[in-house]
Enzyme design. Structure first.
Site, PDB file in Angstrom:
ATOM      1  N   VAL A   1       5.357  -0.871  -3.299  1.00 44.06           N
ATOM      2  CA  VAL A   1       4.726  -2.949  -3.910  1.00 44.06           C
ATOM      3  C   VAL A   1       5.320  -2.837  -5.268  1.00 44.06           C
ATOM      4  CG1 VAL A   1       2.822  -4.131  -3.818  1.00 44.06           C
ATOM      5  CG2 VAL A   1       3.239  -3.180  -1.896  1.00 44.06           C
TER       6      VAL A   1
ATOM      7  N   VAL B   1       6.526 -23.517 -11.681  1.00 41.97           N
ATOM      8  CA  VAL B   1       5.642 -23.334 -12.708  1.00 41.97           C
ATOM      9  C   VAL B   1       5.616 -24.134 -13.702  1.00 41.97           C
ATOM     10  CG1 VAL B   1       4.327 -21.451 -14.055  1.00 41.97           C
ATOM     11  CG2 VAL B   1       4.619 -21.002 -11.692  1.00 41.97           C
TER      12      VAL B   1
ATOM     13  N   ARG C   1       2.897   6.700 -13.213  1.00 43.09           N
ATOM     14  CA  ARG C   1       2.502   7.926 -13.715  1.00 43.09           C
ATOM     15  C   ARG C   1       3.713   8.872 -14.385  1.00 43.09           C
ATOM     16  NH1 ARG C   1      -1.360   9.439  -9.400  1.00 43.09           N
ATOM     17  NH2 ARG C   1       0.699   9.451  -7.708  1.00 43.09           N
TER      18      ARG C   1
ATOM     19  N   LYS D   1     -10.612  -4.598   5.203  1.00 44.90           N
ATOM     20  CA  LYS D   1      -9.772  -6.031   4.738  1.00 44.90           C
ATOM     21  C   LYS D   1     -11.141  -6.592   5.789  1.00 44.90           C
ATOM     22  CE  LYS D   1      -5.153  -4.637   5.427  1.00 44.90           C
ATOM     23  NZ  LYS D   1      -4.318  -3.609   6.645  1.00 44.90           N
TER      24      LYS D   1
ATOM     25  N   GLY E   1       4.344  -3.322   4.380  1.00 41.00           N
ATOM     26  CA  GLY E   1       5.870  -3.190   3.793  1.00 41.00           C
ATOM     27  C   GLY E   1       5.631  -3.696   2.553  1.00 41.00           C
TER      28      GLY E   1
HETATM   29  N1  LIG Z   1       2.161  -0.763   1.274  1.00 47.67           N
HETATM   30  C1  LIG Z   1       2.071  -1.852   1.877  1.00 47.67           C
HETATM   31  O1  LIG Z   1       2.155  -2.068   2.736  1.00 47.67           O
HETATM   32  C2  LIG Z   1       0.400  -2.196   0.760  1.00 47.67           C
HETATM   33  C3  LIG Z   1      -0.079  -3.175   2.173  1.00 47.67           C
HETATM   34  C4  LIG Z   1      -0.996  -4.445   1.311  1.00 47.67           C
HETATM   35  C5  LIG Z   1      -1.673  -3.991  -0.020  1.00 47.67           C
HETATM   36  N2  LIG Z   1      -0.882  -2.923   0.119  1.00 47.67           N
HETATM   37  C6  LIG Z   1      -1.839  -2.317  -1.458  1.00 47.67           C
HETATM   38  O2  LIG Z   1      -1.108  -1.996  -2.427  1.00 47.67           O
HETATM   39  C7  LIG Z   1      -1.687  -1.139  -3.724  1.00 47.67           C
HETATM   40  C8  LIG Z   1      -0.741  -0.303  -3.672  1.00 47.67           C
HETATM   41  O3  LIG Z   1       0.094   0.038  -2.520  1.00 47.67           O
HETATM   42  P1  LIG Z   1       1.735   1.239  -2.158  1.00 47.67           P
HETATM   43  O4  LIG Z   1       2.061   0.836  -0.983  1.00 47.67           O
HETATM   44  O5  LIG Z   1       2.663  -0.265  -3.181  1.00 47.67           O
HETATM   45  O6  LIG Z   1       1.026   2.207  -3.521  1.00 47.67           O
HETATM   46  P2  LIG Z   1       2.440   3.272  -3.775  1.00 47.67           P
HETATM   47  O7  LIG Z   1       1.546   4.688  -3.404  1.00 47.67           O
HETATM   48  O8  LIG Z   1       3.356   3.467  -3.050  1.00 47.67           O
HETATM   49  O9  LIG Z   1       2.125   2.995  -5.520  1.00 47.67           O
HETATM   50  C9  LIG Z   1       1.478   3.380  -5.521  1.00 47.67           C
HETATM   51  C10 LIG Z   1       1.493   3.512  -7.566  1.00 47.67           C
HETATM   52  O10 LIG Z   1       1.355   3.848  -7.793  1.00 47.67           O
HETATM   53  C11 LIG Z   1       1.553   5.009  -8.935  1.00 47.67           C
HETATM   54  N3  LIG Z   1      -0.343   5.482  -9.728  1.00 47.67           N
HETATM   55  C12 LIG Z   1      -0.781   5.652  -9.648  1.00 47.67           C
HETATM   56  N4  LIG Z   1      -2.056   6.024 -10.629  1.00 47.67           N
HETATM   57  C13 LIG Z   1      -1.379   5.462 -11.774  1.00 47.67           C
HETATM   58  C14 LIG Z   1      -1.447   5.464 -13.106  1.00 47.67           C
HETATM   59  N5  LIG Z   1      -2.684   5.543 -13.774  1.00 47.67           N
HETATM   60  N6  LIG Z   1      -0.530   4.161 -13.719  1.00 47.67           N
HETATM   61  C15 LIG Z   1       0.404   4.007 -13.417  1.00 47.67           C
HETATM   62  N7  LIG Z   1       1.004   3.644 -12.464  1.00 47.67           N
HETATM   63  C16 LIG Z   1      -0.010   5.124 -11.440  1.00 47.67           C
HETATM   64  C17 LIG Z   1       2.121   5.351  -8.090  1.00 47.67           C
HETATM   65  O11 LIG Z   1       2.466   6.676  -8.849  1.00 47.67           O
HETATM   66  C18 LIG Z   1       2.625   4.952  -7.416  1.00 47.67           C
HETATM   67  O12 LIG Z   1       4.241   5.378  -8.026  1.00 47.67           O
HETATM   68  C19 LIG Z   1      -2.555  -0.701  -2.763  1.00 47.67           C
HETATM   69  O13 LIG Z   1      -3.957  -1.391  -3.151  1.00 47.67           O
HETATM   70  C20 LIG Z   1      -2.705  -1.010  -1.059  1.00 47.67           C
HETATM   71  O14 LIG Z   1      -3.300  -0.950  -0.610  1.00 47.67           O
HETATM   72  C21 LIG Z   1      -0.217  -2.056   0.231  1.00 47.67           C
HETATM   73  N1  LIG Z   2      -1.632   1.397   5.221  1.00 47.79           N
HETATM   74  C1  LIG Z   2      -1.586  -0.342   5.834  1.00 47.79           C
HETATM   75  C2  LIG Z   2      -0.662  -1.019   4.690  1.00 47.79           C
HETATM   76  C3  LIG Z   2      -0.860  -2.423   4.980  1.00 47.79           C
HETATM   77  O1  LIG Z   2      -2.678  -2.399   4.224  1.00 47.79           O
HETATM   78  C4  LIG Z   2      -1.215  -0.634   7.435  1.00 47.79           C
HETATM   79  O2  LIG Z   2      -0.372   0.312   7.747  1.00 47.79           O
HETATM   80  O3  LIG Z   2      -1.319  -2.229   7.577  1.00 47.79           O
END
Ligand SMILES: NC(=O)c1ccc[n+]([C@@H]2O[C@H](COP(=O)([O-])OP(=O)(O)OC[C@H]3O[C@@H](n4cnc5c(N)ncnc54)[C@H](O)[C@@H]3O)[C@@H](O)[C@H]2O)c1
Ligand SMILES: N[C@@H](CCO)C(=O)O
Ligand code: NA
Length: 427
Positions: free
Chosen positions: A11, A30, A42, A202, A300
């Site tokens: 994301v 805005v 990280r 959710k 996504g």
């Molecule tokens: N992927 C999806 O489709 C999706 C959809 C809706 C919500 N989300 C939410 O979005 C958030 C991120 O999801 P994602 O899929 O991008 O996960 P991801 O694992 O791809 O990305 C998270 C990133 O955060 C980094 N990270 C971890 N700890 C850290 C720290 N202390 N400092 C800095 N960076 C750090 C990790 O290295 C990683 O790159 C989550 O809360 C997830 O539930 C994801």
């Molecule tokens: N893992 C979650 C990402 C979106 O929140 C899903 O499959 O819907």
């Protein structure tokens, strides 16, 4: 408007890209320019989008969120800690927060909302439920004058993809999961998806907003999809049903709510049955608005980043106008009722002895527990004899007691699939 981005994964990397590519449009909408002040990661040395200025990267998220230059913090790290600590630190320094973190919001959203109110900052989280689909803002704002009675939908893309593949190709759960992983829908550790934790978080967020009450993930009855077999899918199909993992938040006739996530059979003619692949869809039912359907990409990078950017624009507009967005609304304080009190219909497959009197004995057990049978059908003969029972609405506790008693019945060789039936408004 200076923005700090925490996390640059699926994301976060898309948020950074959209902020860059749409900077002029967003600034025009805005009325102030946006600038990415820093990106907390990280590891600095990971391969990244070459368009992302490496000078923005830092491993010191704590310093970034308290940087006096930063106005807004976007948290897309995920998980409870250190995300929670970083958000609270940012708010204490007067920064508004946009997050996609459903796990944190569902576990302790109250603490985040309290901190936002205390510090006079905004907390927005549209991306946390059903990704790109505008759903939380409609609940929080558009429907604020109505009374929401029920929210029901498919809020996890991974499990919907798995169930859809099992239904359309006859694949086993394991094969469908592997496909979902290969396509990047499921996580490497897919437990949060397939065991229903993601959908339960959710559901808690949706129920809290819909019913103006505090609901946490611990309040949500949760069952995943790992025990669903190809045979269950085929049985459902034979009866004109499809199996979906549903999140259901309902206001009951008394003064409480029920919040649950579990697989259920729904008629193939139901609009949720047509939600394929990794898509999400949610029905919101309100007293005056009637039935509203929200459909689209629930997961996504880019779709989720779209919701994050929308929130960022809202926060920026509020800041420029010197106002705050809507705060937490939990005045109704409705209790969450235990699952046992929930009224549902059920499908029960029983392997039975194929002889006279068996159907009567089975029917008697249902009657003893006050569970009314809608249809019963025998399949197979002799050692393959099966009774497929579909009940009228009964309490979950009564159904569970019925199943326990059926297991002890001599005439019943085994109790097979027991699954709730939803989406038919018959009693
Ligand atoms: N992927 C999806 O489709 C999706 C959809 C809706 C919500 N989300 C939410 O979005 C958030 C991120 O999801 P994602 O899929 O991008 O996960 P991801 O694992 O791809 O990305 C998270 C990133 O955060 C980094 N990270 C971890 N700890 C850290 C720290 N202390 N400092 C800095 N960076 C750090 C990790 O290295 C990683 O790159 C989550 O809360 C997830 O539930 C994801
Ligand atoms: N893992 C979650 C990402 C979106 O929140 C899903 O499959 O819907
Ligand atoms: Na959303």
């Amino acid at each position: 408007m200076k923005v700090a981005l925490l996390g640059c994964g699926v994301v976060g990397s898309q948020v950074a890209r959209l902020l860059r590519e749409q900077a002029d449009d967003i600034a025009a909408r805005v009325g102030a320019p946006f600038e990415l002040a820093g990106v907390a990661v990280r590891r600095i040395d990971r391969p990244r989008d070459p368009a992302l200025d490496p000078a923005l990267l830092t491993t010191d998220a704590g310093a970034l969120v308290t940087d006096p230059d930063v106005d807004v913090v976007i948290e897309v790290i995920g998980g409870v800690e250190p995300a929670k600590k970083l958000i609270l630190e940012a708010m204490a320094k007067g920064k508004s927060v946009v997050t996609a973190n459903k796990a944190l919001l569902a576990q302790d959203g109250a603490a985040l909302h309290r901190a936002a109110r205390r510090n006079g900052v905004d907390l927005y989280y549209e991306a946390s439920v059903a990704g790109a689909i505008p759903l939380l803002r409609p609940l929080r704002e558009s429907l604020a004058g109505d009374r929401v009675t029920r929210v029901i939908g498919i809020v996890n893309g991974t499990t919907n993809y798995i169930l859809d593949r099992m239904d359309s190709t006859g694949a086993s759960f394991d094969d469908a999961l592997q496909e979902a992983q290969a396509l990047g829908y499921a996580e490497a550790d897919p437990t949060a998806d397939v065991e229903g934790f993601d959908a339960a978080a959710k559901a808690a967020i949706l129920a809290g907003l819909a019913f103006h009450s505090r609901v946490t993930s611990a309040d949500v009855h949760r069952e995943g999809i790992t025990r669903i077999t190809a045979a269950d899918i085929a049985n459902a199909r034979a009866m004109g049903y499809v199996i979906k993992l549903l999140a259901i938040c309902a206001r009951d006739d008394g003064h409480g709510v029920g919040v649950r996530v579990h697989p259920a059979m729904i008629p193939r003619t139901h609009p949720l049955a047509g939600v394929r692949e990794a898509y999400n869809a949610v029905f919101v039912e309100a007293r005056s608005a009637g039935r509203l359907m929200f459909y689209g990409a629930g997961a996504g990078g880019a779709p989720t980043a779209s919701a994050v950017l929308g929130d960022l624009v809202a926060v920026a507009r509020n800041r420029l106008a010197g106002v705050s967005g809507p705060s937490e609304s939990v005045y109704a304080a409705l209790p969450v009722h235990p699952m046992g009190e929930t009224m549902t219909r059920s499908y029960i497959a029983l392997e039975v002895l194929d002889k006279s009197g068996v159907l009567a004995r089975v029917a008697e057990v249902f009657a003893e527990h006050d569970v009314s049978i809608q249809t019963v059908r025998q399949e197979g003969r002799g050692d393959d004899a099966q009774l497929i029972v579909v009940t009228h609405r009964s309490s979950d506790a009564a159904l569970a007691a019925t199943v326990r008693r059926l297991r002890r019945l001599d005439a019943v060789r085994a109790v097979g699939t027991v699954m709730r039936v939803e989406g038919e408004d018959t009693a």
